[in-house]
Write a protein that holds these residues in place. Structure first.
Motif, mmCIF file in Angstrom:
data_model
loop_
_atom_site.group_PDB
_atom_site.id
_atom_site.type_symbol
_atom_site.label_atom_id
_atom_site.label_comp_id
_atom_site.label_asym_id
_atom_site.label_seq_id
_atom_site.Cartn_x
_atom_site.Cartn_y
_atom_site.Cartn_z
ATOM 1 N N MET A 1 0.805 -1.207 0.000
ATOM 2 C CA MET A 1 0.000 0.000 0.000
ATOM 3 C C MET A 1 0.849 1.274 0.000
ATOM 4 O O MET A 1 0.340 2.352 -0.242
ATOM 5 N N THR A 2 2.153 1.159 0.292
ATOM 6 C CA THR A 2 2.987 2.353 0.199
ATOM 7 C C THR A 2 3.291 2.689 -1.258
ATOM 8 O O THR A 2 3.665 3.803 -1.566
ATOM 9 N N SER A 3 3.150 1.710 -2.158
ATOM 10 C CA SER A 3 3.427 2.008 -3.565
ATOM 11 C C SER A 3 2.176 2.064 -4.423
ATOM 12 O O SER A 3 2.217 2.567 -5.528
ATOM 13 N N LEU A 4 1.078 1.502 -3.924
ATOM 14 C CA LEU A 4 -0.146 1.523 -4.723
ATOM 15 C C LEU A 4 -0.995 2.712 -4.279
ATOM 16 O O LEU A 4 -1.091 3.014 -3.094
ATOM 17 N N ASN A 5 -1.586 3.377 -5.262
ATOM 18 C CA ASN A 5 -2.442 4.512 -4.955
ATOM 19 C C ASN A 5 -3.854 4.001 -4.674
ATOM 20 O O ASN A 5 -4.461 3.367 -5.527
ATOM 21 N N PRO A 6 -4.390 4.280 -3.474
ATOM 22 C CA PRO A 6 -5.710 3.724 -3.124
ATOM 23 C C PRO A 6 -6.834 4.299 -3.972
ATOM 24 O O PRO A 6 -7.933 3.749 -4.001
ATOM 25 N N LEU A 7 -6.579 5.424 -4.670
ATOM 26 C CA LEU A 7 -7.662 6.101 -5.395
ATOM 27 C C LEU A 7 -7.816 5.635 -6.835
ATOM 28 O O LEU A 7 -8.736 6.043 -7.527
ATOM 29 N N PHE A 8 -6.868 4.809 -7.309
ATOM 30 C CA PHE A 8 -6.957 4.368 -8.697
ATOM 31 C C PHE A 8 -7.048 2.845 -8.776
ATOM 32 O O PHE A 8 -6.521 2.149 -7.908
ATOM 33 N N THR A 9 -7.689 2.359 -9.825
ATOM 34 C CA THR A 9 -7.763 0.910 -10.008
ATOM 35 C C THR A 9 -6.362 0.394 -10.328
ATOM 36 O O THR A 9 -5.502 1.149 -10.792
ATOM 37 N N VAL A 10 -6.148 -0.886 -10.091
ATOM 38 C CA VAL A 10 -4.815 -1.425 -10.352
ATOM 39 C C VAL A 10 -4.497 -1.362 -11.848
ATOM 40 O O VAL A 10 -3.362 -1.129 -12.243
ATOM 41 N N GLY A 11 -5.521 -1.508 -12.683
ATOM 42 C CA GLY A 11 -5.313 -1.411 -14.125
ATOM 43 C C GLY A 11 -4.794 -0.031 -14.502
ATOM 44 O O GLY A 11 -3.811 0.106 -15.241
ATOM 45 N N ASP B 1 -10.038 -3.776 -12.934
ATOM 46 C CA ASP B 1 -10.875 -2.634 -12.559
ATOM 47 C C ASP B 1 -11.145 -2.556 -11.063
ATOM 48 O O ASP B 1 -12.020 -1.829 -10.621
ATOM 49 N N GLN B 2 -10.386 -3.321 -10.293
ATOM 50 C CA GLN B 2 -10.559 -3.249 -8.840
ATOM 51 C C GLN B 2 -9.562 -2.281 -8.221
ATOM 52 O O GLN B 2 -8.520 -1.968 -8.803
ATOM 53 N N TYR B 3 -9.901 -1.850 -7.013
ATOM 54 C CA TYR B 3 -9.006 -0.969 -6.257
ATOM 55 C C TYR B 3 -8.161 -1.820 -5.302
ATOM 56 O O TYR B 3 -8.593 -2.909 -4.897
ATOM 57 N N PRO B 4 -6.991 -1.307 -4.908
ATOM 58 C CA PRO B 4 -6.114 -2.101 -4.039
ATOM 59 C C PRO B 4 -6.801 -2.619 -2.781
ATOM 60 O O PRO B 4 -6.553 -3.747 -2.358
ATOM 61 N N HIS B 5 -7.695 -1.811 -2.189
ATOM 62 C CA HIS B 5 -8.296 -2.242 -0.919
ATOM 63 C C HIS B 5 -9.231 -3.440 -1.097
ATOM 64 O O HIS B 5 -9.602 -4.079 -0.122
ATOM 65 N N GLU B 6 -9.602 -3.725 -2.319
ATOM 66 C CA GLU B 6 -10.480 -4.870 -2.552
ATOM 67 C C GLU B 6 -9.706 -6.180 -2.626
ATOM 68 O O GLU B 6 -10.282 -7.228 -2.890
#
Lengths: 350, 323
Positions: A122-132, A171-176
C-alpha cells in the motif's frame, strides 16, 4: 574513495565486467542532523550479476534498506549519498554512476531500467486508482503506446503474476484485494516496463508463510522467464537460502561477508554470519534423540546504534573471537575463498 | 491427558468466540479444544485469521468467550464472576508481541514491575525493592535498570521487562502472544533461551502463540495447528513434525523457509488466499486450498480423529493419504 588519483580515469563501462548489472563501490550514505551524521551505509561494496539474485541480509539498523533506497535514489531528507559509486549498465550498454546521475535521467531509469517493490504494497499503490489504471500509467510514462495497448499490457502483467480472474481484477481498487494479491499487483506494476533489475525490499515479510511461498515461487519463475537480476533485501536467512545466488551480509552499515549462497551457509567466514545461523532453531540440530531440547547459542548483546558505533570492528563487542586489534581499527574486506569476502581479521579461525 | 488428571493445568474445551461486525457475525474461534500439562509449553500455530490470538485472550477472559469452557486447576474460568476471577488473574499472565507499545513509556521499569506486585499486594517497602531486583536479574537485566524508562532499552530488553512484569505475581500459567516475532533474529534466540530457563527452573506452564512453525516446533512440547478458527491437527511437537497427518500442517512445514540452500524439499505451494472468516467454506474450512479436497470435504466438518498417543487430526482423508 577506493581509487587514488594516480589511477588514470577510464570510461566507466570498462569497470563493469560483462556479466555484472550493478556494482556498488564503497557507497557511503549518511543522514546528517546538525553537526552529527548517522553513517547508515558506511562503505558498502556489492555486485549484482546478470540474471542472478543477490540477497542483502541484515538485522535492524544494518543499512540494508538504505542501501537499496540509495541505488534507487529515493532517500528521504536528510539522507544523502556522500561517497562511493553505484555503477549500473543501461539497456543500451552505457554504464552510469547512479550515485551522481541527474534527477531527469534517474526518473527515466526508475521503472524502466530498475524497479522496486516494498514490504507494504500500500505504500506504492495509490488507493484512489484501479490497479489497471496504475499499471497503464506506468507503461505510458515510459513507452509511446495507446491506452488500449497499455491496458492490454496491464492485463498481460496481471496474468504473468498469476492473479486469478485478471480481467476483472484490472478494474478493482487495491483495498479490494488481500495482502498477497496486492503484493502480486505491485510486482506486476514493477515489471510492467520489463526492468533489467528488480530491487525487492522485504517483499514477503508482511505475508503469511503459505503466501510467502507463492510469492517467492513467482519471483523465481519470473526471473527464469524474463532473465532479470534481483537485489533482494531481507532479514530472513531461510528466505535467503531459497531465493539467492549470492549473499551480502550487512551489519551496522557495512557488508561484513559476501559469498555464493552455498558457500555462505556451508562455510560462513564471519563470526556474525556464523552466529546468526546458530541462532535459528533447527529441530534436527537442537533436539536430542530422547526429545530433550538443546539451548540455542545466541549472539550476546544487541545490534549497536549507528549513532554510537565502536571505533574498531562494529561486531567486536558481541564477537566470541574478539582480540585487542579488532577494537583498535575497523577490519578491511579480505578474501576468504573463491568469490568469498569477509570483513574479519580472524576469519581463519572459523 | 484427561482433564481430571492432576497433571493438566489448563483444559480448554469447545471454545467459541464470535465477534459482531458490520458485515455480520464472525466466528474467530470455532470450537477449539486443547490441554496444557503442568510445566509444559503448548504452541498454538497459525496464519492470520486463524484465531490464535483471540483464543489466547479468550482463555484469560481479556475478551469474553461466546461459549465453551476453560478449566484452570479444576475451576471453569468462564463460569466465574469478575470478582471470583480476580485471584485467578494473578495466577495467569500474558506477554505481548510488541515490547514497544506494551510498556508505559512514562513509568520507570521498577514501577512497571512494582505495579503488578502492588495490585496483588505481594510485597512492600524493602521487600518490594528486593523482589524487583530479583526479577530483573531473573530475566538477565541488572538492578540499576529499575530506575530507567522503557525508551532507554532495546527491543529484546523490553521484552525481558515484559517477562519480568509477568513473573512478578508468580503466575502458574503464561500466555505469550508472538513474544519474539518483533525481535531481531540474534535477539530472538536470547528470549527463546530465557523462556526455556523459566520453564526448567520455575516449572512454568506456557501457551506460546506464534505464526512461526520452526520456533514452535523447537520450543514447544505440544502443538495445536489452527486454521480459520478451527483445530486442524494437534499432538506432541515431535510427532506432528515427524509425521504430520493434516494437509495444512504438511503445507506449513513444506513452506517454512529453511536456512539451508542444499535442502531439496517437496514443494507444496498452496493455491489462493486464506478465505475470509466472514464467509468460511462449508465442511472443512481448509478444503478451498487443499490439494486433496474432494466433494465429501464440503459436506461435513471433519471430526478430530486419534492417530497416535495424544495426536489427533481433523481430516476425513488422512488415513488414505498419509498412513
Amino acid at each position: 574513495m577506493a581509487h587514488s588519483a594516480a589511477v588514470p580515469v577510464r570510461p566507466e563501462a570498462a569497470m563493469l565486467a560483462d556479466d555484472v548489472m550493478l556494482k556498488a563501490d564503497d557507497l557511503q550514505t549518511h543522514f546528517i542532523m546538525g553537526s552529527r551524521a548517522a553513517k547508515s551505509v558506511d562503505g558498502v561494496s556489492l555486485t549484482v550479476r546478470r540474471g542472478e539474485t543477490l540477497a542483502v541480509v541484515g538485522e535492524s539498523g544494518s543499512g540494508k534498506s538504505v542501501t537499496s533506497l540509495s541505488i534507487m535514489r529515493l532517500l528521504a531528507h536528510p539522507g544523502r549519498i556522500v561517497g562511493g559509486r553505484i555503477l549500473y549498465r543501461l539497456r543500451d550498454g552505457t554504464v552510469v554512476d547512479l550515485a551522481t546521475t541527474g534527477q531527469k535521467l534517474m526518473r527515466s531509469i526508475r521503472g524502466r531500467e530498475i524497479a522496486m517493490i516494498f514490504q507494504e504494497p500500500m505504500t506504492s499503490l495509490n488507493p484512489l486508482f484501479t490497479v489497471g489504471d496504475q499499471i497503464m500509467e506506468m507503461v505510458r510514462l515510459h513507452e509511446p503506446v495507446s491506452r488500449n495497448e497499455a491496458r492490454a499490457r496491464a492485463l498481460e502483467m496481471l496474468e504473468l503474476v498469476e492473479i486469478p480472474a485478471a480481467a476483472k481484477r484490472l478494474d478493482q481498487y487495491p483495498h479490494e484485494m488481500s495482502g498477497g494479491m496486492r503484493q502480486r499487483v505491485m510486482i506486476a506494476l514493477a515489471l510492467a516496463c520489463r526492468p533489467a533489475l528488480l530491487i525487492a525490499d522485504e517483499p514477503t515479510t508482511a505475508l503469511d508463510v503459505t503466501i510467502q511461498a507463492q510469492i517467492l515461487d513467482l519471483m523465481r519463475r519470473l526471473q527464469r522467464e524474463i532473465g532479470m537480476s534481483i537485489l533482494f533485501v531481507t532479514h530472513n536467512l531461510g528466505v535467503v537460502a531459497e531465493i539467492a545466488h549470492e549473499v551480502a551480509v550487512m551489519y551496522a552499515g557495512r557488508v561484513v561477508e559476501q559469498a555464493s549462497v552455498t558457500d555462505l551457509f556451508a562455510r560462513p567466514k564471519h563470526p556474525y554470519t556464523k552466529g546468526l545461523l546458530a541462532c535459528i532453531p533447527d529441530p534436527k540440530r537442537d533436539r536430542a534423540t530422547d526429545g530433550s531440547r538443546r539451548m540455542l547459542d545466541p549472539i550476546p548483546g544487541s545490534v549497536p546504534s549507528i549513532m554510537a558505533l565502536p571505533r574498531g570492528c562494529s561486531f567486536a563487542p558481541r564477537c566470541p573471537l574478539v582480540e585487542p586489534a579488532c577494537e583498535a581499527e575497523p577490519p578491511v574486506l579480505e578474501r576468504a575463498g573463491v568469490n568469498h569476502l569477509t570483513r574479519c581479521r580472524r576469519h581463519e579461525l572459523l | 491427558m484427561r482433564s481430571s488428571d492432576n497433571n493438566v493445568l489448563l483444559s480448554v474445551r469447545g471454545l467459541v468466540k464470535q465477534f459482531a461486525t458490520k458485515s455480520g457475525p464472525v466466528k474467530a474461534v470455532d470450537g477449539v479444544s486443547f490441554e496444557v500439562g503442568r510445566g509444559q509449553i503448548l504452541g498454538i500455530v497459525g496464519e492470520s485469521g486463524s484465531g490464535k490470538t483471540t483464543a489466547g485472550r479468550a482463555v484469560l477472559r481479556l475478551v469474553e468467550p461466546t461459549s465453551g469452557e476453560a478449566v484452570f486447576d479444576g475451576v471453569d474460568l468462564f463460569g466465574l464472576s469478575e470478582k471470583e476471577l480476580r485471584p485467578y488473574r494473578r495466577r495467569m499472565q500474558i506477554i505481548f508481541q510488541d515490547p514497544y507499545s506494551s510498556l508505559n513509556p512514562r513509568m520507570r521499569v521498577g514501577d512497571i514491575i512494582g505495579e503488578a506486585i502492588d495490585t496483588h499486594g505481594l510485597a512492600k517497602g524493602a521487600a518490594r525493592r528486593v523482589r524487583i531486583e530479583e526479577l530483573l536479574a531473573r530475566v538477565g537485566l541488572s538492578a540499576e535498570h529499575a530506575r530507567r524508562y522503557p525508551n532507554e532499552f532495546s527491543g529484546g530488553q523490553r521484552q525481558r521487562i515484559g517477562i519480568a512484569r509477568a513473573l512478578a505475581v508468580e503466575p502458574e500459567l503464561i500466555i505469550a502472544d508472538e513474544p519474539v516475532s518483533a525481535l531481531d533474529v540474534s535477539v530472538q534466540s536470547q528470549v527463546l533461551n530465557l523462556i526455556q530457563e523459566l520453564q526448567r527452573e520455575l516449572g512454568l506452564t506456557m501457551v506460546f502463540i506464534s505464526h512461526d512453525l520452526t520456533v514452535v516446533e523447537y520450543l514447544c512440547d505440544e502443538i495445536v495447528v489452527l486454521y480459520l478458527g478451527r483445530v486442524m491437527e494437534k499432538g506432541p511437537s515431535r510427532a506432528v513434525h515427524a509425521a504430520p497427518r493434516h494437509p495444512y500442517t504438511r503445507a506449513l512445514l513444506a513452506t517454512a523457509p529453511i536456512p539451508d540452500p542444499t535442502v531439496k524439499r517437496e514443494r507444496v505451494i498452496l493455491q489462493g488466499d486464506i478465505p475470509s472468516p466472514l464467509d468460511p467454506p462449508s465442511g472443512c474450512v481448509f478444503r478451498t486450498r487443499c490439494p486433496h479436497a474432494t466433494e465429501a470435504c464440503a459436506k461435513v466438518v471433519p471430526p478430530a480423529e486419534e492417530v497416535g498417543p495424544g495426536h489427533s487430526v481433523a481430516c476425513i482423508r488422512h488415513a488414505e493419504l498419509f498412513s
